[in-house]
Design a protein around this motif. Sequence first.
Motif, PDB file in Angstrom:
ATOM      1  N   ILE A 225       0.859  -1.213   0.000  1.00 40.62           N
ATOM      2  CA  ILE A 225       0.000   0.000   0.000  1.00 40.62           C
ATOM      3  C   ILE A 225       0.879   1.241   0.000  1.00 40.62           C
ATOM      4  N   LEU A 226       1.919   1.222   0.850  1.00 40.32           N
ATOM      5  CA  LEU A 226       2.823   2.374   0.908  1.00 40.32           C
ATOM      6  C   LEU A 226       3.496   2.595  -0.450  1.00 40.32           C
ATOM      7  N   LYS A 227       3.914   1.448  -1.095  1.00 39.34           N
ATOM      8  CA  LYS A 227       4.535   1.583  -2.419  1.00 39.34           C
ATOM      9  C   LYS A 227       3.562   2.189  -3.417  1.00 39.34           C
ATOM     10  N   LEU A 228       2.325   1.655  -3.371  1.00 42.14           N
ATOM     11  CA  LEU A 228       1.313   2.185  -4.294  1.00 42.14           C
ATOM     12  C   LEU A 228       1.072   3.672  -4.044  1.00 42.14           C
ATOM     13  N   GLN A 229       1.043   4.017  -2.752  1.00 45.16           N
ATOM     14  CA  GLN A 229       0.849   5.444  -2.434  1.00 45.16           C
ATOM     15  C   GLN A 229       1.993   6.279  -2.990  1.00 45.16           C
ATOM     16  N   ARG A 230       3.212   5.724  -2.894  1.00 45.51           N
ATOM     17  CA  ARG A 230       4.355   6.462  -3.452  1.00 45.51           C
ATOM     18  C   ARG A 230       4.199   6.649  -4.947  1.00 45.51           C
ATOM     19  N   THR A 231       3.830   5.509  -5.605  1.00 45.16           N
ATOM     20  CA  THR A 231       3.652   5.617  -7.066  1.00 45.16           C
ATOM     21  C   THR A 231       2.558   6.613  -7.413  1.00 45.16           C
ATOM     22  N   ILE A 232       1.483   6.586  -6.620  1.00 42.11           N
ATOM     23  CA  ILE A 232       0.373   7.539  -6.856  1.00 42.11           C
ATOM     24  C   ILE A 232       0.885   8.968  -6.700  1.00 42.11           C
ATOM     25  N   LYS A 233       1.717   9.189  -5.656  1.00 43.40           N
ATOM     26  CA  LYS A 233       2.260  10.532  -5.461  1.00 43.40           C
ATOM     27  C   LYS A 233       3.125  10.944  -6.643  1.00 43.40           C
ATOM     28  N   GLU A 234       3.960   9.986  -7.123  1.00 44.01           N
ATOM     29  CA  GLU A 234       4.813  10.311  -8.263  1.00 44.01           C
ATOM     30  C   GLU A 234       3.971  10.662  -9.497  1.00 44.01           C
ATOM     31  N   LEU A 235       2.903   9.862  -9.709  1.00 44.63           N
ATOM     32  CA  LEU A 235       2.030  10.137 -10.845  1.00 44.63           C
ATOM     33  C   LEU A 235       1.349  11.490 -10.703  1.00 44.63           C
ATOM     34  N   ARG A 236       0.974  11.796  -9.451  1.00 49.74           N
ATOM     35  CA  ARG A 236       0.361  13.118  -9.244  1.00 49.74           C
ATOM     36  C   ARG A 236       1.343  14.225  -9.539  1.00 49.74           C
ATOM     37  N   ASP A 237       2.600  14.026  -9.117  1.00 47.01           N
ATOM     38  CA  ASP A 237       3.621  15.028  -9.415  1.00 47.01           C
ATOM     39  C   ASP A 237       3.780  15.205 -10.920  1.00 47.01           C
ATOM     40  N   GLU A 238       3.792  14.037 -11.658  1.00 50.10           N
ATOM     41  CA  GLU A 238       3.896  14.122 -13.119  1.00 50.10           C
ATOM     42  C   GLU A 238       2.704  14.879 -13.704  1.00 50.10           C
ATOM     43  N   MET A 239       1.517  14.566 -13.144  1.00 51.76           N
ATOM     44  CA  MET A 239       0.313  15.282 -13.614  1.00 51.76           C
ATOM     45  C   MET A 239       0.438  16.778 -13.393  1.00 51.76           C
ATOM     46  N   SER A 240       0.898  17.137 -12.188  1.00 51.96           N
ATOM     47  CA  SER A 240       1.044  18.579 -11.906  1.00 51.96           C
ATOM     48  C   SER A 240       2.053  19.207 -12.856  1.00 51.96           C
ATOM     49  N   ARG A 241       3.136  18.438 -13.173  1.00 51.38           N
ATOM     50  CA  ARG A 241       4.119  18.955 -14.115  1.00 51.38           C
ATOM     51  C   ARG A 241       3.506  19.188 -15.492  1.00 51.38           C
ATOM     52  N   GLU A 242       2.728  18.182 -15.921  1.00 54.01           N
ATOM     53  CA  GLU A 242       2.101  18.324 -17.235  1.00 54.01           C
ATOM     54  C   GLU A 242       1.113  19.485 -17.255  1.00 54.01           C
ATOM     55  N   VAL A 243       0.391  19.646 -16.132  1.00 54.00           N
ATOM     56  CA  VAL A 243      -0.543  20.792 -16.040  1.00 54.00           C
ATOM     57  C   VAL A 243       0.222  22.099 -16.154  1.00 54.00           C
ATOM     58  N   ASP A 244       1.398  22.159 -15.491  1.00 49.53           N
ATOM     59  CA  ASP A 244       2.221  23.373 -15.591  1.00 49.53           C
ATOM     60  C   ASP A 244       2.660  23.616 -17.032  1.00 49.53           C
ATOM     61  N   GLU A 245       3.065  22.505 -17.710  1.00 41.65           N
ATOM     62  CA  GLU A 245       3.477  22.669 -19.110  1.00 41.65           C
ATOM     63  C   GLU A 245       2.323  23.187 -19.978  1.00 41.65           C
ATOM     64  N   HIS A 246       1.122  22.606 -19.740  1.00 38.07           N
ATOM     65  CA  HIS A 246      -0.051  23.085 -20.493  1.00 38.07           C
ATOM     66  C   HIS A 246      -0.320  24.551 -20.206  1.00 38.07           C
ATOM     67  N   GLN A 247      -0.142  24.921 -18.928  1.00 42.12           N
ATOM     68  CA  GLN A 247      -0.354  26.338 -18.592  1.00 42.12           C
ATOM     69  C   GLN A 247       0.660  27.222 -19.308  1.00 42.12           C
ATOM     70  N   HIS A 248       1.914  26.737 -19.393  1.00 41.26           N
ATOM     71  CA  HIS A 248       2.924  27.507 -20.129  1.00 41.26           C
ATOM     72  C   HIS A 248       2.524  27.654 -21.598  1.00 41.26           C
ATOM     73  N   GLU A 249       2.036  26.540 -22.185  1.00 39.18           N
ATOM     74  CA  GLU A 249       1.604  26.608 -23.572  1.00 39.18           C
ATOM     75  C   GLU A 249       0.454  27.611 -23.738  1.00 39.18           C
ATOM     76  N   LEU A 250      -0.480  27.555 -22.769  1.00 40.09           N
ATOM     77  CA  LEU A 250      -1.605  28.512 -22.808  1.00 40.09           C
ATOM     78  C   LEU A 250      -1.098  29.950 -22.734  1.00 40.09           C
TER      79      LEU A 250
END
Length: 1983
Positions: A225-250
Amino acid sequence: MSSWLGGIGSGLGQSLGQVGGSLSSFTGQISNFTKDMLLEGVEEVGDAATELQVSNSKLAEVETAFATQKSEYDRLRKLHAELEEKLEASEIQIKRQSAEYRTLLQQKDVEISHFKARQSGLQEEVQKLQQSAQSASVGAALLPITTTSATTTSSSASTYLSRPSGSHQGFHGDEVDLSDVIWSQQEINRLSTEVMRLEAEVAHWRRMSQASTAAGAGNGDQGEILKLQRTIKELRDEMSREVDEHQHELAALQDAQRQKMADVSRRHREELAEYEERIEELEEQIQSGGGQASPSSDASKLPELQKTIRSLQEVAEQREKQLAELSASLEEAQRKQASLQLERDDAQEENAGLLQNYTRLQASVAELQTRVGEQEGKALQKAQLEHEIQTLRNNLTGAEKEIERLKNQTEAEPKEEVEHADILELNTIIGTLRQEKEALEQEQLNLQERLKVAEEQIISNNEAESGAAESLEDLKVELERRDKLLRAAEEERDTLMSELEELDQQNQEATQHMISVKEQLSGQLKEAEAELKRMTAELSTTKDQKKAVEQELETQKEKVSQSAFTLNDLHMGRQQLEQTVKELKDKLGHAQEQSRDARREVAELKKTLQEREERMSATKAELNQGQVKVTEARGAKEELEAKEKELSDLRRALDEMKSSHEKVMSEDYELKMENRRLKDDSEQTVGKVEELTKQLKESQAAQNRTVREKDTRIEALKLEKNQLEGELSQAERTLTEQVKQYQQTIEELTRARSMDASALQTEHERAIKLNQDKDLEISQLKRDMEQLASDHRDTNEMLSITVAGQKQLTDLLQEKDAFMETLKQNAADLQAEMENSISVVTKEADTLKQALEEKDKQLGGMKEENSHLKEEIDRIRDQQSRPQPLAEPRTLDIITELETEITQLKSSRNGLEEEVQTLRRTLEEQQASLLLSQQSLQAQQSELEQAHARHQQTTLNYDRLIHARDEEMLRLQQTVDQLSESQGRANSPPVQGEVILQEDKTQSLNQENGNEKHDLSKVEIEKLVKGIKEKETEISQLNEKNLSLTKQLDQLVVSRDEVGKLSQVILQKDLEIQALHARVSMGGGHNQDVLFLQQQLQAYAVEREQVLAVLNEKTRENSQLRSDYHRLMDIMAGKEAALLKLQQENQRLSNMSDPSGSQEMFKETIQNLSRIIREKDIEIDALTQKCQTLVTVLQSSGGESGAGSGGVSSNQFEELLQERDTLKQQVKKMEEWKQQVITTVKNMQHESAQLQEELIKLQSQVSADSDCSSKLSVDYTRLIQSYEQKERRLGSLSLELAQVQQTITQLSSTKDVLLGKLDSVAQTPEVAQSSGASLTAQVLSQQTASPVSSDKLQEEHERLRAQLAEKENTIRTLQENNHRLSNSASASESEQRSQAEEARMIKERLDALQRSVREKDLLIKTKGDQLIQVSESLRNRENDNEVLKQAVTNLKERALILEMDVKKLKEENELVAARSREKESEFRALQETNMQVSLLLREKEFELSAVSEKAATVERMLKDKEQGKSGELNQLLNEMKSMQEKAVMFQHERDQVMMALKQKQMETTAVQTELQHVRDKEQRLNLELERLRNHLLEIEDSYTREALAAEDRETDLRRRVALLDERLATSSSAVENASQQASMQVESLQEQLSGVVKQRDEALAQLRTSQEQVNQYAVSLSNLQMVLEQFQQEEKAMYSAELEKHKKEKEEWKRKALKLEDQASALQMNLDEANAALDSASRLTDQLDLKEEQLEELKKQVDVRQEMLEEAQKKLMNLLNSTEGKIDKVLMRNLFLGYFHTPKTKRADVLRLMGSVLGLSREDVDKMLDEDGRHGVTGWMSSWLGGRGAQSVPNTPQRPTSGQSLNSSFSEMFVKFLEIESTPTLPAPKLPVHDIKPLSAPPPRRTSSAAPSGATGAAAASKRAGESNPFLVPRSAAVPLLAGSSSSGSGGHLLMKPISDALPTFTPVPVSAEASAGAVLKDLLKQ
């Protein structure tokens, strides 16, 4: 998607409806316009003038309408430009977004293909797993979960397989549609749901594998569960990064759009300018048209007008035609406009749709990325699970499988919750994107509204145009304009068409981009698969790591439990170490002292040994006489041996000290060697002993002397050692005290920390519990709860800050206690007490303010935390209340799945909302309780502090009030003595100025002390001046006041006890509050605790108010007394400060005005400067002469050399000469200026001397003033003494008055006695005589008169007493309120007058009493005389008081005058000081000018050196003129230029110095004016001094008396001095003798002292070092404590958090275990039942098999028996045929005998039986029996014998009963058997089984395989009928037909035999209530 399309459709419909409405309104307006025009043509007017007027008015109207339309046209043009800009921006966005969407579509196609491939792979894996599961699960032991999952997978697979595969082929085509995009989105959603389902299956199989591998340990799931939570956090970080990139494009898109907008706006402005130019041209045309029309108005020419009217009518008809054409063209233009608007709306809608698609695709990409990450992790785990599943199936039994399956089900729920949390988070992201979409839709709506407004404005314009149809020329202009507009609209349409084509191209580009994006996504998928493989490898490693981590977790748990104990042990150990360190330090000090002592003793021994060695070496040559004196030498040796013993003792001591051990050993060794040497020498000197007897004696004597000296030295050293030891012991004591103090502080800190830490820990644990509950229940709120945890840490820090504040307050309280003790010790110094108390009070106030501010900050922090929590809770509500966005699926399967998911999410959301609400309530309750507890703590702390402060103030004030009266007289006496001494000193002639100043200082100080000590009495004088008449009572009341004060002190002591009690109560309340905190932290019934706390707080508030009321009263009294005292002290302090300032200023002025040294310095400096200037002048003259000679030489040489060159040199030399002349002039000027400076300095010296003289005069005047003031103070003290004597007299008078009052009371008592006697005399009755009657009347009148007078006297006495009490109260109020003295004094005077009047009234009444009672009592008269005398004395005293009043007022006036004089003197002193400062500044300026002069001199020296250098250069030039004259001349010129520059510099400096001199002159003039002011003030002061002398002539007499007394004292002192001189002479001789003796001792002692002093210095140095070390240790200790506390707090927080986590995990696991145990027990019950059913089924099958076999055997037996039966039947038939008609004898015998044996009642039955045997019918037998009964004849034999032949009847078997007796007759048995057989039985239930053996149900968990058979088995079964299943019991077991005895089996008849097993008979058995037959059947059918 459908909702989005619906929104677009609704928006389109609205916009189209609006356009249609606007078109309809426009056409309506045009029709109206045409109607008006036609009507206009109809309206014809007869008159030409009126027609002209009408046409003019219509023209004006048309012009106004034209102006309005023009403004509207401008506005519309602006709107049009704005819309164009927006169109361009939207086109740019659409282009970019379409390209992005194309790439995205391509990526999504690639992703879909990959997902389909992965789905097929996953389905294959699932099918394989299902097949393996089916192969593993055999028969009935199948898993229910596997079957269900298999069905679901099959169904889902079928649904997915049923999906048409060719549906997404359109993506690769050219035409990309919105429907395709929507379908791809739905496909993605469907695939995501499929992925979710596959993930659930993977999770299930993973659980299975985990259950197999770790059945006991459930920590692995937690790790995963802890590992999955870590992976989820990493994926969320990637999502936030992609959102930032989209905002830059906007942002980049927005920047590009802004640029485009700027370009468009520029173009628009240019077009506007062109339009404006066109409009201006049109306006000019209009004006020109109007101008042509206007002059054609001629009223005179009617025929011309008629012609014009006709022509106008024709023109009007033409215009109407043109208007119709124009209207048609306008309608066409409007249609075109509408079509263009529709196209624009379409473009905008497409733009909005593309934007929405973009946002939705972004969200879907983010979701897919997160899901791909999750699938990667899960697919990796899936590959490993297959092997583990196979091993599982082999290892586990069926029952264990079911139990662990249930466990896995329970464990799966939190996982699913985590996955749901991820889904919810994705949904929240989608929701935010939806919100952005809604914002875009709102913008679209705003644009539509703007369009509506524009259309309305167009309508209004059209309405305005309806009025403009009159003027045809204007219409022409409008036609032209409209043509232009049409052209512009056509151009716009063309541009829009081109833009639409561009949009189509962009859409195609977008599709291509989508395809490329698909390809990119496929590449990413390949990379993800590679990462999957890598992750599988990592998973294998992480599993090993997981096991290690689990072990580490267990060890950490143990460490956490141990760490708390180890921390406490460390703390204790640290304290012990500190103690040991201190002890070791002490031991070190002792050891060092001992080592020093030992060293000293060793050194002394060395010295003595050296001396002895020398003596022995002297005696070596002379020891020939040795044998006689060997004994003496041996004695010496014994002494040496004794010394050696001492050395050995010293060695032991040295052995204790490790540092000096080796040195002492070496010294001992040397001593041994020396002893051996001595022994050898003594052996050598045996022959020489005889010669040296005398010398040995001498040496012995010398040795004895040295021994004695050594002993004395040792004793002295011992004394010093003891002293040093005492000092060291003192130092040790101080050190131990410091150590104790440190230990106490450490203990207090530890206690406070432990208390605070415990309280904080409870609160912290409670907060962490809440947070962790939220973490477990709502995984979405992890971030919020982390914020809460940080907030809790902040609160803990704030609480620690408050704890520090509490510690500071406790320290302050301790300081206050110490300060109280010092005040009690130093009660004499009132000023110091007051200052210290004020400083302490200010500190307290500051600390309290700080504490209050900190508490306010804490409240603010808590409020902020509350607000944060509320915001977070609102945010949670918003997140939960947001509807979960769901895509609209097309297939029914997806709809059903989504509905189930929605229901699950709703239920979970409702549960979460309920949990959130409960958590919120608990949080709010706990926060409220926290706030309440904090407020109560603050209130109690403030109450404690206030109580302490008030208690201290009351004690101080009461002590002061007690001692104030006693100390006043002592102070006055002391001041009188001091003043007399100071006067004596003042009268003595002053020797020096400094002595005078010192005496002035002492006098002024004494005056200040006197003023300070009499200021109280001065205030009392002011009171008494106004209220002297009350002093008679006041002095008698002062004693009562003292008594009351003592009582109040006792009450204060009591109040101290009460305060202590209150503090104890407060401590108890604090403990209760802590207990309540603990209860709150336990978190049970918060509401009850809160109510309880509120009630307690209310009770405490009531108690606090009561205590505060008591304390406020006491503090008010104290504050009044203290304010009076402070005011008096302030007055005294001000006067003291003023006098001190005056004295300091005088002294400073005297010091400043001592100009002798500074003036001498100035003179010396000026002389030196003048000498230096002279020398420089001489040098300058010599150099100038040299220069002249050199110049003449050069001229002569130049004359000899060539003419041209000589001319040049001569000119240069002339210039040089001129410059030299100018320099000479400048030097002269400088000399003149120097002389001027010298003269000014001399003038300044003279002025300073004059100022010094004036200052000395002023000082003498000030000293005279101080003398006058001292005289005045002496007079003042005398007056005070006289006043105190009068006060004493007043006191004696008051005592006399009290005696008079006592006598008056005695008189009244005697009068009462006499009146009583009179009453008794009057009561003797004399009724008979009339004279008696008259006498009685007289007596009665006398009686009435006398008691009336006595009552009046009593009333007057009572009134007097009341007035006395009132006066006491008034005096108290006067003492308390000094500022209200004047009002109270006036009131007291009026009261005194009333007292005097009352006294007179008393006298008159006393006279009347004397007249009435003169005969009865003579005592009253005498007392009345005494009263009169007393009143006279009172009047005399009053007169004296008035005289005193006048004297006091005079004194006051004098004091005021003196104060005024002092103020004036102060002001003058200040002026003098200012002038002295100015003079100081002038002196400084002069010094600066001197410095400048010296600088100038230095510069002149430089100039001299330069001139000398020039001379040298000139000489060189003379020597080297042949070499180069021109270069040398250039050098000379350069030098001349430098000289000129220097001369300019000197001139500037001279100007500056002149300016400074002018400033000095101005300052001197100012000083002179100030001196004149000072002289004027001196004159004024002289006049005031003369006045003061006149005032103080009376006081000087007392000074003369005191001077005489001082002279007497001087004579006495001189006499004493003579006596002392004589004694000195006698003692000096003795002292000289003693000194000679002492000097000898001193010399020896000084040597010893020097050594001891060195040792002492060393010891002191070591002491200092040790103290510094102690301080350092203390500092380091405090630092360590701080660090330790912080570390402990952090560790405690960490450990508590981890412990609570582990506890919660443990509780969860316990809960899960309990649930699993319950489920396991339920499953065990089900299992037992199922096992029992299975066992019974297996047994039934076995029995069925057995029965079949038995059936086959029995069939064979039946066949055999059948054959035997047939044979027997044949035999029977033969027998019957043979014996038909025959009767068996035996039967007949039996029947016959039975008839007779049976009772008579039953014989009929026997006869019936016999009849039946014989073949008779029953009716015949009954008839016969009836006839027999009638006749009495028994004819049975005939009937019996007349029947048919007997038949052989088989023997019937007995029916066994429980209580059957074999004695009954055969007939009865037979009858019974027949009855039983005759009764009809129920048909037995038939089963499709041939035979069933009897079963007894086995008990639970026990199988009984053996089934009873035969008769014994039947019996047993019948006995256990209650236990067994009744349905399974056969007839043979239930109803046996034979008794146990018949089993032996005599081969009887068949009827007598039991029913065989072969017969399948069933008896109807009653079914038990517990288990019905239907239920049993159901069980069987189930099995």
